[in-house]
Design an enzyme around this catalytic site. Structure first.
Site, short mmCIF file in Angstrom:
data_model
loop_
_atom_site.label_atom_id
_atom_site.label_comp_id
_atom_site.label_asym_id
_atom_site.label_seq_id
_atom_site.Cartn_x
_atom_site.Cartn_y
_atom_site.Cartn_z
N GLY A 30 5.20 17.44 0.17
CA GLY A 30 4.68 16.07 -0.19
C GLY A 30 3.19 16.37 -0.90
O GLY A 30 3.23 17.39 -1.61
N LYS A 50 4.18 25.99 7.14
CA LYS A 50 3.70 25.04 6.36
C LYS A 50 2.56 25.75 5.33
O LYS A 50 1.74 26.40 5.92
CB LYS A 50 2.78 24.15 7.42
CG LYS A 50 2.32 23.08 6.62
CD LYS A 50 1.91 21.93 7.67
CE LYS A 50 1.40 20.48 7.00
NZ LYS A 50 0.84 19.61 8.03
N VAL A 101 10.90 22.26 15.01
CA VAL A 101 11.37 21.10 15.81
C VAL A 101 12.51 20.66 15.07
O VAL A 101 12.43 19.97 14.01
CB VAL A 101 10.32 19.83 15.99
CG1 VAL A 101 10.98 19.01 17.03
CG2 VAL A 101 9.27 20.69 16.66
N ASP A 143 -4.16 9.97 12.29
CA ASP A 143 -3.16 9.53 11.54
C ASP A 143 -1.98 9.48 12.38
O ASP A 143 -0.96 10.10 11.93
CB ASP A 143 -3.07 10.73 10.37
CG ASP A 143 -2.20 10.16 9.15
OD1 ASP A 143 -2.16 8.69 9.17
OD2 ASP A 143 -1.60 11.02 8.26
N ALA A 147 5.73 8.38 11.37
CA ALA A 147 6.40 9.42 10.31
C ALA A 147 5.83 10.84 10.47
O ALA A 147 6.45 11.71 10.24
CB ALA A 147 5.92 8.93 8.82
N ASN A 148 4.80 10.82 11.37
CA ASN A 148 4.21 11.97 11.75
C ASN A 148 4.42 12.39 13.05
O ASN A 148 3.99 13.14 13.75
CB ASN A 148 2.63 11.82 11.76
CG ASN A 148 1.94 12.05 10.35
OD1 ASN A 148 2.74 12.32 9.60
ND2 ASN A 148 0.71 11.37 9.98
#
Length: 330
Positions: A30, A50, A101, A143, A147-148
């Site tokens: 992203g 990440k 996950v 946030d 989507a998170n």
């Protein structure tokens, strides 16, 4: 998904930089990072790596936000929060090793449709508990949106991508309420469809107005579940008409002479029978009409409700490119 404009990290390059991990494939990338599925042989577990690519790491604000997220998530330990096992920097690129996950995000799982109220409430309760744990540690998510949040194979939520911005705990609670509204109506928070269940609507309105801590909201939703409100109530059917039993004939005393039947008496009896039958038909017709009106009203109410879906269990498939949250990459 918003893609980075810089070249994607090559798996072979990342494997060389992180020899303790077997990098398998890119999960997602992203505007703020890239996430890879990897295997950690030493501990015999799957992980998510990440990383902030070098081109993005050159931006001081993005580097600072990435490092703040890693520190915040590493302080937390809750079943509803994605865990961070380690964080460091390699070749000028900050990275974190995270819990992997398998599954899809809540955003992709709901597909913009209304979710079964009981399931939506259960998911929201777990989200509240996880966020309450975060708040107790002094960490604001900042946030929260579908989507998170990932759903694992058991459809249990896992919260990731902490924004850790200037928001406060009230903003997190308000975001959870907005998300629950969206799950119940199948619409975004900018749309205004009413929540079908009045008690749930009242809970959302109260939480949004007062914005108290997430634990209070979770407790209210659990009471809603335990009260049985999540089960559809069926209107009671009208009781069937019970025809009165005829009175037992009175035995005549012995030796009493029989009354001779007359045409007038026969006519009276016939009229009485006809009147009784007409009365019975009228009552039964009224019962039938009442029942039909009840069925029609229930059908109308059912048709007015939004169609709901139930999120099904997700089979774990390591070859599936699951959209692990990587900083709002939907």
């Amino acid at each position: 998904m918003s893609h980075v404009t810089s070249p994607t990290l090559e798996i072979k390059d990342l494997s060389r930089l992180l020899p303790a991990f077997e990098i398998e494939h890119l999960i997602a990338e992203g505007a703020s990072c890239a996430v890879f599925k990897a295997r950690q042989p030493a501990l015999d577990r799957d992980v998510a790596v990440k990383i902030l690519p070098r081109e993005l790491a050159a931006d001081a604000s993005k580097r600072s936000a990435f490092q703040a997220e890693a520190k915040a998530m590493a302080c937390l330990s809750h079943l509803s929060l994605i865990r961070v096992y380690d964080s460091d920097e390699v070749d000028g690129m900050p990275y974190m090793i995270m819990e992997y996950v398998p599954g899809k995000s809540l955003f992709r799982s709901s597909k913009g449709k209304a979710i079964d109220p009981g399931q939506a409430v259960c998911i929201t309760i777990e989200i509240c508990r996880g966020i309450a744990h975060s708040h107790a540690k002094g960490i604001i998510h900042g946030d929260i949106h579908p989507a998170n949040i990932l759903l694992n194979a058991e459809c249990e939520p896992k919260i990731g991508s902490f924004g850790t911005g200037a928001a406060d705990a009230k903003a997190d609670v308000r975001a959870i309420v907005n998300m629950l509204r969206g799950l119940l109506t199948g619409e975004s928070e900018s749309q205004t469809s009413a929540i079908p269940d009045l008690r749930l609507a009242a809970i959302c309105d109260d939480a949004e107005m007062r914005c108290e801590d997430a634990t209070i909201l979770a407790d209210q939703l659990e009471r809603w579940l335990s009260s049985g409100s999540s089960r559809l109530l069926t209107a009671a059917s009208p009781k069937p008409y019970a025809r009165p039993r005829p009175a037992s004939p009175i035995a005549k005393p012995a030796g009493m002479p029989k009354r001779t039947a007359s045409p007038v008496w026969d006519l009276v009896k016939s009229c009485a029978v006809i009147a009784f039958l007409l009365c019975t038909i009228h009552i039964l017709w009224g019962v039938y009409q009442t029942k039909q009106a009840t069925v029609a009203r229930m059908q109308k109410e059912e048709d007015a409700k939004p169609k709901v879906i139930r999120i099904m269990r997700v089979a774990q498939d390591e070859n599936t490119r699951n959209p692990l949250i990587a900083g709002n990459m939907e």
